[in-house]
Design a protein around this motif. Structure first.
Motif, PDB file in Angstrom:
ATOM      1  N   THR A  47       0.712  -1.408   0.134  1.00  0.00           N
ATOM      2  CA  THR A  47       0.272   0.027  -0.004  1.00  0.00           C
ATOM      3  C   THR A  47       0.705   1.101   0.163  1.00  0.00           C
ATOM      4  O   THR A  47       0.277   2.271   0.333  1.00  0.00           O
ATOM      5  CB  THR A  47      -0.942  -0.086   1.237  1.00  0.00           C
ATOM      6  OG1 THR A  47      -0.005   0.116   2.407  1.00  0.00           O
ATOM      7  CG2 THR A  47      -1.781  -1.129   1.531  1.00  0.00           C
ATOM      8  N   LEU A  48       2.147   1.190  -0.188  1.00  0.00           N
ATOM      9  CA  LEU A  48       3.204   2.128   0.032  1.00  0.00           C
ATOM     10  C   LEU A  48       3.713   2.268  -1.492  1.00  0.00           C
ATOM     11  O   LEU A  48       4.198   1.229  -2.141  1.00  0.00           O
ATOM     12  CB  LEU A  48       4.162   2.042   0.864  1.00  0.00           C
ATOM     13  CG  LEU A  48       3.544   1.948   2.350  1.00  0.00           C
ATOM     14  CD1 LEU A  48       4.792   1.623   3.133  1.00  0.00           C
ATOM     15  CD2 LEU A  48       3.138   3.384   2.593  1.00  0.00           C
ATOM     16  N   ARG A  49       3.774   3.728  -2.179  1.00  0.00           N
ATOM     17  CA  ARG A  49       4.233   3.946  -3.321  1.00  0.00           C
ATOM     18  C   ARG A  49       5.650   4.222  -3.607  1.00  0.00           C
ATOM     19  O   ARG A  49       6.086   4.872  -2.363  1.00  0.00           O
ATOM     20  CB  ARG A  49       3.602   4.998  -3.672  1.00  0.00           C
ATOM     21  CG  ARG A  49       3.683   5.647  -5.269  1.00  0.00           C
ATOM     22  CD  ARG A  49       3.077   6.863  -5.724  1.00  0.00           C
ATOM     23  NE  ARG A  49       1.543   6.188  -5.708  1.00  0.00           N
ATOM     24  CZ  ARG A  49       0.460   6.945  -5.466  1.00  0.00           C
ATOM     25  NH1 ARG A  49       0.699   7.859  -4.614  1.00  0.00           N
ATOM     26  NH2 ARG A  49      -0.668   6.432  -5.810  1.00  0.00           N
ATOM     27  N   CYS A  50       6.541   3.453  -4.322  1.00  0.00           N
ATOM     28  CA  CYS A  50       7.520   3.778  -4.597  1.00  0.00           C
ATOM     29  C   CYS A  50       7.796   5.393  -5.157  1.00  0.00           C
ATOM     30  O   CYS A  50       7.046   5.774  -5.905  1.00  0.00           O
ATOM     31  CB  CYS A  50       8.487   3.043  -5.436  1.00  0.00           C
ATOM     32  SG  CYS A  50      10.076   3.536  -5.763  1.00  0.00           S
ATOM     33  N   LEU A  51       8.881   6.436  -4.578  1.00  0.00           N
ATOM     34  CA  LEU A  51       8.628   7.840  -4.949  1.00  0.00           C
ATOM     35  C   LEU A  51       9.523   7.906  -6.003  1.00  0.00           C
ATOM     36  O   LEU A  51       9.468   8.861  -6.798  1.00  0.00           O
ATOM     37  CB  LEU A  51       9.346   8.689  -3.889  1.00  0.00           C
ATOM     38  CG  LEU A  51       8.511   8.318  -2.298  1.00  0.00           C
ATOM     39  CD1 LEU A  51       9.247   9.104  -1.381  1.00  0.00           C
ATOM     40  CD2 LEU A  51       6.979   8.927  -2.680  1.00  0.00           C
ATOM     41  N   LYS A  52      10.329   6.800  -6.606  1.00  0.00           N
ATOM     42  CA  LYS A  52      11.301   6.886  -7.833  1.00  0.00           C
ATOM     43  C   LYS A  52      10.512   6.253  -8.871  1.00  0.00           C
ATOM     44  O   LYS A  52      10.834   6.749  -9.905  1.00  0.00           O
ATOM     45  CB  LYS A  52      12.581   6.199  -7.741  1.00  0.00           C
ATOM     46  CG  LYS A  52      13.672   7.255  -6.946  1.00  0.00           C
ATOM     47  CD  LYS A  52      14.921   6.569  -7.321  1.00  0.00           C
ATOM     48  CE  LYS A  52      15.968   7.442  -7.671  1.00  0.00           C
ATOM     49  NZ  LYS A  52      17.372   6.999  -7.647  1.00  0.00           N
ATOM     50  N   CYS A  53       9.692   5.156  -8.780  1.00  0.00           N
ATOM     51  CA  CYS A  53       9.017   4.577  -9.890  1.00  0.00           C
ATOM     52  C   CYS A  53       7.891   5.255 -10.155  1.00  0.00           C
ATOM     53  O   CYS A  53       7.393   5.969  -9.313  1.00  0.00           O
ATOM     54  CB  CYS A  53       8.781   3.146  -9.452  1.00  0.00           C
ATOM     55  SG  CYS A  53      10.096   2.318  -9.083  1.00  0.00           S
ATOM     56  N   ASP A  60       7.119  -4.217  -5.115  1.00  0.00           N
ATOM     57  CA  ASP A  60       7.323  -4.657  -6.417  1.00  0.00           C
ATOM     58  C   ASP A  60       8.497  -3.982  -7.168  1.00  0.00           C
ATOM     59  O   ASP A  60       8.874  -4.293  -8.202  1.00  0.00           O
ATOM     60  CB  ASP A  60       6.217  -4.339  -7.180  1.00  0.00           C
ATOM     61  CG  ASP A  60       4.872  -5.224  -6.707  1.00  0.00           C
ATOM     62  OD1 ASP A  60       5.329  -6.213  -6.313  1.00  0.00           O
ATOM     63  OD2 ASP A  60       3.772  -4.572  -6.770  1.00  0.00           O
ATOM     64  N   SER A  61       9.029  -3.091  -6.494  1.00  0.00           N
ATOM     65  CA  SER A  61      10.010  -1.980  -7.144  1.00  0.00           C
ATOM     66  C   SER A  61      11.745  -2.462  -6.836  1.00  0.00           C
ATOM     67  O   SER A  61      11.778  -2.973  -5.738  1.00  0.00           O
ATOM     68  CB  SER A  61      10.017  -0.607  -6.673  1.00  0.00           C
ATOM     69  OG  SER A  61      10.835   0.140  -7.137  1.00  0.00           O
ATOM     70  N   ASP A  62      12.518  -2.354  -7.873  1.00  0.00           N
ATOM     71  CA  ASP A  62      13.780  -2.633  -7.591  1.00  0.00           C
ATOM     72  C   ASP A  62      14.845  -1.483  -7.484  1.00  0.00           C
ATOM     73  O   ASP A  62      15.641  -1.557  -7.294  1.00  0.00           O
ATOM     74  CB  ASP A  62      14.286  -3.452  -8.873  1.00  0.00           C
ATOM     75  CG  ASP A  62      13.718  -4.884  -8.946  1.00  0.00           C
ATOM     76  OD1 ASP A  62      13.373  -5.377  -7.817  1.00  0.00           O
ATOM     77  OD2 ASP A  62      13.589  -5.426  -9.963  1.00  0.00           O
ATOM     78  N   ALA A  63      14.000  -0.238  -7.412  1.00  0.00           N
ATOM     79  CA  ALA A  63      14.929   1.162  -7.098  1.00  0.00           C
ATOM     80  C   ALA A  63      15.398   0.946  -5.594  1.00  0.00           C
ATOM     81  O   ALA A  63      14.834   0.463  -4.776  1.00  0.00           O
ATOM     82  CB  ALA A  63      13.802   2.242  -6.980  1.00  0.00           C
ATOM     83  N   ASP A  68      15.244   0.428   0.402  1.00  0.00           N
ATOM     84  CA  ASP A  68      15.574   1.243   1.814  1.00  0.00           C
ATOM     85  C   ASP A  68      13.980   1.582   2.465  1.00  0.00           C
ATOM     86  O   ASP A  68      14.043   1.295   3.919  1.00  0.00           O
ATOM     87  CB  ASP A  68      15.989   2.665   1.661  1.00  0.00           C
ATOM     88  CG  ASP A  68      17.516   2.578   1.339  1.00  0.00           C
ATOM     89  OD1 ASP A  68      18.243   1.852   1.502  1.00  0.00           O
ATOM     90  OD2 ASP A  68      18.008   3.723   0.781  1.00  0.00           O
ATOM     91  N   MET A  69      13.284   1.654   1.953  1.00  0.00           N
ATOM     92  CA  MET A  69      11.697   2.079   2.463  1.00  0.00           C
ATOM     93  C   MET A  69      11.365   0.594   2.850  1.00  0.00           C
ATOM     94  O   MET A  69      10.673   0.285   4.099  1.00  0.00           O
ATOM     95  CB  MET A  69      10.867   2.392   1.463  1.00  0.00           C
ATOM     96  CG  MET A  69      10.857   3.889   1.187  1.00  0.00           C
ATOM     97  SD  MET A  69       9.906   4.419  -0.029  1.00  0.00           S
ATOM     98  CE  MET A  69       8.466   4.677   0.794  1.00  0.00           C
TER      99      MET A  69
END
Length: 139
Positions: A47-53, A60-63, A68-69
């Motif tokens: 339920t948390l959005r990646c700020l870079k993607c 789901d993000s590899d950033a 870190d999050m």
């Protein structure tokens, strides 16, 4: 002169390049040993959005930032913090955009009010047109 400019650019660019070369945080890609705690963390991370993607959840993000999050979420879950307290901490730190479930506040109320207002206006226009057609049909 050129050496000075190159030195200044190197000083400015060094911290920026270091962020992507640092090793990931311990819990960025490692799940918690307790399945119940990992399930809590995974549910919150979805339920948390990646700020870079582009609107990708942090699970789901590899950033590197998403890693870190994830680490922060898992560490705080492991420490016994509740998911909503962690969400509040992340919203305080990164802003309302980080959460896929924004709360109604002084900055987010238009997100909830404007669609309702547009639906109301559309219904009023529809009712007026239907009313006019009925009146023309009666004549």
């Amino acid at each position: 002169m050129i050496r000075t400019v190159l030195l200044m650019l190197a000083i400015i660019a060094a911290p920026l390049s270091a962020q992507d070369t640092m090793p990931p945080a311990p819990y960025a890609y490692t799940q918690l040993e307790d399945p119940a705690l990992e399930a809590k963390a995974t549910e919150l991370m979805s339920t948390l959005r990646c700020l870079k993607c582009q609107s990708q959840a942090i699970n789901d993000s590899d950033a590197p930032m998403a890693g870190d999050m994830r680490h922060q979420v898992r560490t705080k879950i492991l420490a016994g913090e509740e998911p909503e307290a962690i969400r509040a901490w992340l919203v305080d730190r990164y802003g309302d955009y980080v959460s896929y479930q924004p709360e109604v506040s002084s900055t987010t109320w238009p997100l909830f009010a404007v669609p309702a207002l547009l639906i109301l206006v559309a219904l009023l226009i529809l009712l007026r047109r239907v009313g006019k057609r009925r009146m023309e049909g009666d004549e």
